[in-house]
Design an enzyme around this catalytic site. Structure first.
Site, PDB file in Angstrom:
ATOM      1  N   TYR A 198      15.989  44.334  27.878  1.00  0.00           N
ATOM      2  CA  TYR A 198      16.837  45.029  28.847  1.00  0.00           C
ATOM      3  C   TYR A 198      17.041  44.221  30.126  1.00  0.00           C
ATOM      4  O   TYR A 198      18.160  44.034  30.575  1.00  0.00           O
ATOM      5  CB  TYR A 198      16.233  46.404  29.198  1.00  0.00           C
TER       6      TYR A 198
ATOM      7  N   PHE B  56      47.963  40.508  37.097  1.00  0.00           N
ATOM      8  CA  PHE B  56      47.928  41.079  35.745  1.00  0.00           C
ATOM      9  C   PHE B  56      47.800  42.604  35.859  1.00  0.00           C
ATOM     10  O   PHE B  56      47.278  43.111  36.852  1.00  0.00           O
ATOM     11  CB  PHE B  56      46.743  40.487  34.962  1.00  0.00           C
ATOM     12  N   ASP B  57      48.299  43.332  34.836  1.00  0.00           N
ATOM     13  CA  ASP B  57      48.345  44.819  34.885  1.00  0.00           C
ATOM     14  C   ASP B  57      47.028  45.439  35.348  1.00  0.00           C
ATOM     15  O   ASP B  57      47.015  46.374  36.120  1.00  0.00           O
ATOM     16  CB  ASP B  57      48.559  45.530  33.551  1.00  0.00           C
TER      17      ASP B  57
ATOM     18  N   ASP C 261      41.689  34.695  38.982  1.00  0.00           N
ATOM     19  CA  ASP C 261      41.630  35.446  37.728  1.00  0.00           C
ATOM     20  C   ASP C 261      41.670  34.374  36.636  1.00  0.00           C
ATOM     21  O   ASP C 261      42.715  33.784  36.363  1.00  0.00           O
ATOM     22  CB  ASP C 261      42.818  36.410  37.622  1.00  0.00           C
TER      23      ASP C 261
ATOM     24  N   ALA D 139      41.093  34.266  33.302  1.00  0.00           N
ATOM     25  CA  ALA D 139      41.161  34.598  31.871  1.00  0.00           C
ATOM     26  C   ALA D 139      41.578  33.402  31.002  1.00  0.00           C
ATOM     27  O   ALA D 139      40.972  33.131  29.975  1.00  0.00           O
ATOM     28  CB  ALA D 139      42.119  35.771  31.652  1.00  0.00           C
TER      29      ALA D 139
ATOM     30  N   LYS E 181      39.676  36.044  26.289  1.00  0.00           N
ATOM     31  CA  LYS E 181      40.701  35.008  26.163  1.00  0.00           C
ATOM     32  C   LYS E 181      39.979  33.662  25.979  1.00  0.00           C
ATOM     33  O   LYS E 181      39.465  33.396  24.910  1.00  0.00           O
ATOM     34  CB  LYS E 181      41.619  35.001  27.391  1.00  0.00           C
TER      35      LYS E 181
ATOM     36  N   HIS F 135      53.588  52.155  29.723  1.00  0.00           N
ATOM     37  CA  HIS F 135      54.062  51.489  28.498  1.00  0.00           C
ATOM     38  C   HIS F 135      53.085  51.655  27.342  1.00  0.00           C
ATOM     39  O   HIS F 135      53.456  51.501  26.193  1.00  0.00           O
ATOM     40  CB  HIS F 135      54.382  50.020  28.757  1.00  0.00           C
TER      41      HIS F 135
HETATM   42  C1  LIG Z   1      43.245  40.372  29.828  1.00  0.00           C
HETATM   43  C2  LIG Z   1      43.385  40.020  31.252  1.00  0.00           C
HETATM   44  C3  LIG Z   1      42.668  40.670  32.252  1.00  0.00           C
HETATM   45  C4  LIG Z   1      41.788  41.866  31.970  1.00  0.00           C
HETATM   46  O1  LIG Z   1      40.752  41.566  31.146  1.00  0.00           O
HETATM   47  P1  LIG Z   1      40.175  42.583  30.027  1.00  0.00           P
HETATM   48  O2  LIG Z   1      39.126  41.784  29.385  1.00  0.00           O
HETATM   49  O3  LIG Z   1      41.298  42.965  29.139  1.00  0.00           O
HETATM   50  O4  LIG Z   1      39.635  43.757  30.781  1.00  0.00           O
HETATM   51  C5  LIG Z   1      42.809  40.236  33.537  1.00  0.00           C
HETATM   52  N1  LIG Z   1      43.646  39.232  33.848  1.00  0.00           N
HETATM   53  C6  LIG Z   1      44.359  38.590  32.922  1.00  0.00           C
HETATM   54  C7  LIG Z   1      45.261  37.475  33.329  1.00  0.00           C
HETATM   55  C8  LIG Z   1      44.275  38.971  31.607  1.00  0.00           C
HETATM   56  O5  LIG Z   1      45.038  38.365  30.686  1.00  0.00           O
END
Ligand SMILES: *Cc1c(COP(=O)(O)O)cnc(C)c1O
Length: 464
Positions: free
Chosen positions: A73, A127-128, A218, A220, A261, A454
């Site tokens: 843990y 990003f969304d 960010d 990803a 990603k 969406h």
């Molecule tokens: C997918 C993504 C996120 C969010 O990550 P999750 O793992 O889906 O929560 C943030 N920023 C970008 C650019 C992404 O493509």
């Protein structure tokens, strides 16, 4: 062998059958879910290009690392392996694991976007998940994407770049107290998986630091971004993607990572920071949302797979094959003259809906119409990231549609062969040549969280 040609640096050890279906079946299935592709079941889709998130094929090294997972843990071995792997690439002082990217964004928002903090979150193109998170905190996420990023078919090497002049003007006009956070998304997912140049990242970092505003990346698709910098930005040709990553992250105060990603795993994420103070808060807050700071919502085995995967994802030979396949996809589409975001981005091809179906006006969702027809014709699922995703209704009732109506045909990592790519390209090409059978789509119902409609809305075709 010529080195200009790419070849996948792996072979296939395990296969998974596709779910084959007929056009009649798909017509019935998509009608059942109100033309919302996110509402389909996986077994109703033959080739899933809806996202490249969490859909990676793991390597034999990752699968064997799973067995080493330490499920202790607090203070598990697997955490220290992950921490070392991340620090080796990114160079940040602290790593806090989270179950996925948005959980890292949640930590960041709980620290920087509190009620009394400033209102505006600056980004190239949020990003969304960050957009929604900022809006839930009653902040306004603002995109300062440089102009070339909005012109889908004009070639430009770095269409993810931010407009540095506009950012600085905005900061001067608005006051630093109103801007709690600056975030740069690499690559910029929303306008085509488009890269940001090192010069632009450095420039934004200088502005942020001059005005004392925290600057996070960010990350990803940071590895794909590093590959593009190596290929396109003068001075980086002889550096490895990892060296480029080190420099890139050296300009930031920290990052959020969706490891689904470029982490090459099916689930995982983390927050990095150089700040002792931010780490102190994040490492306690993570306990409320995710779990203890050495697992953050992930099983020990998932931490292991990520520790291996994050190193595989920044490997040059892998990245060359990865981006090479996306470029090949673009070349196949060129045979049909299909309008897509040029040059292709890192994680897929983004079709320009308004150019694909020029006779369908934007308010009738040309991109979404294309996405639904592609599914019906070919069993391929892709994602509209345009009019259905980003139309906003202002407080006075004005409807503002986004400048771009893109449809992302995302390509999963290490999953598809080139004959899959050829099938996808041919299906899109034939649809482009035949044109739409419909006059567009209208919305019938909508979901409750405006910024995520969406995923939840219902639609129907408009007959010609
Ligand atoms: C997918 C993504 C996120 C969010 O990550 P999750 O793992 O889906 O929560 C943030 N920023 C970008 C650019 C992404 O493509």
């Amino acid at each position: 062998m010529s080195s200009s040609r790419y070849m996948e640096p792996w072979k296939i050890k395990m296969v998974e059958p596709l779910h084959m279906s007929t056009r009649e079946q798909r017509e019935a299935w998509i009608a059942d879910v109100g033309l919302n592709l996110f509402q389909l079941r996986g077994d109703q889709v033959m080739i899933d290009c809806v996202t490249d998130s969490g859909t990676t094929a793991m390597s034999s090294a990752q699968w064997s690392a799973l067995m080493l997972g330490d499920e202790t843990y607090a203070g598990c071995d697997s955490f220290y392996k992950l921490e070392a792997a991340v620090k080796d690439i990114m160079g940040f002082k602290y790593v806090v694991p989270t179950h996925q990217g948005r959980a890292a964004e949640n930590l960041l928002a709980n620290i920087y976007l509190k009620p009394n903090d400033g209102k505006y979150v600056i980004g190239n193109m949020h990003f969304d998940s960050m957009r929604v998170r900022a809006e839930l905190a009653e902040k306004e996420p603002l995109d300062f994407l440089a102009e070339p990023g909005y012109h889908s078919t004009d070639e430009n090497d770095f269409k993810g770049n931010i407009d540095l002049e506009k950012v600085e003007d905005f900061i001067k006009k608005t006051g630093t107290e109103n801007i709690p956070l600056i975030m740069m998304t690499v690559t910029s997912n929303t306008n085509g998986g488009q890269p940001v140049s090192m010069a632009n990242i450095k420039g934004l970092s200088e502005i942020a630091h001059r005005y004392g505003i925290p600057f996070y990346i960010d990350a990803a698709r940071y590895a794909e971004n590093c590959y593009f910098i190596k290929e396109r930005e003068p001075g980086y040709q002889d550096k490895t993607p990892k060296e480029i990553a080190r420099e890139m992250f050296s300009y930031a105060d920290g990052c959020t990572m969706s490891a689904k990603k470029d982490g090459m795993v099916n689930i995982g994420g983390f927050l990095c920071t150089n700040s002792d103070e931010i780490y102190a808060i994040a490492s306690e807050l993570v306990m409320c949302f995710e779990g203890f700071k050495t697992y953050g919502g992930m099983a020990g085995r998932d931490l292991e797979a990520l520790a291996v995967g994050i190193q595989e994802g920044i490997d040059y030979t892998y990245l060359k094959a990865r981006i090479g396949q996306i470029e090949y996809f673009g070349q196949c589409l060129d045979e049909y003259g299909v309008p897509y975001v040029r040059p292709v981005g890192g994680n897929g091809v983004y079709i320009d809906g308004m150019k694909f179906y020029p006779e369908i006006p934007q308010e009738r969702y040309p991109g979404l119409t294309f996405a639904c027809e592609l599914y019906i014709h070919s069993g391929i699922r892709c994602a509209e990231l345009g009019t259905s995703a980003f139309t906003k209704t202002l407080e006075d009732g004005t409807v503002v549609m986004p400048r771009l109506d893109l449809v992302r045909v995302a390509i999963s990592r290490r999953v598809w062969t080139n004959s899959h790519i050829e099938y996808i390209a041919e299906s899109i090409g034939k649809l482009y040549q035949s044109g739409s059978q419909y006059a567009g789509i209208r919305k019938k119902s909508h979901g409750l969280v405006a910024a995520q409609e969406h995923f939840t809305s219902g639609y129907e075709f408009i007959e010609k």
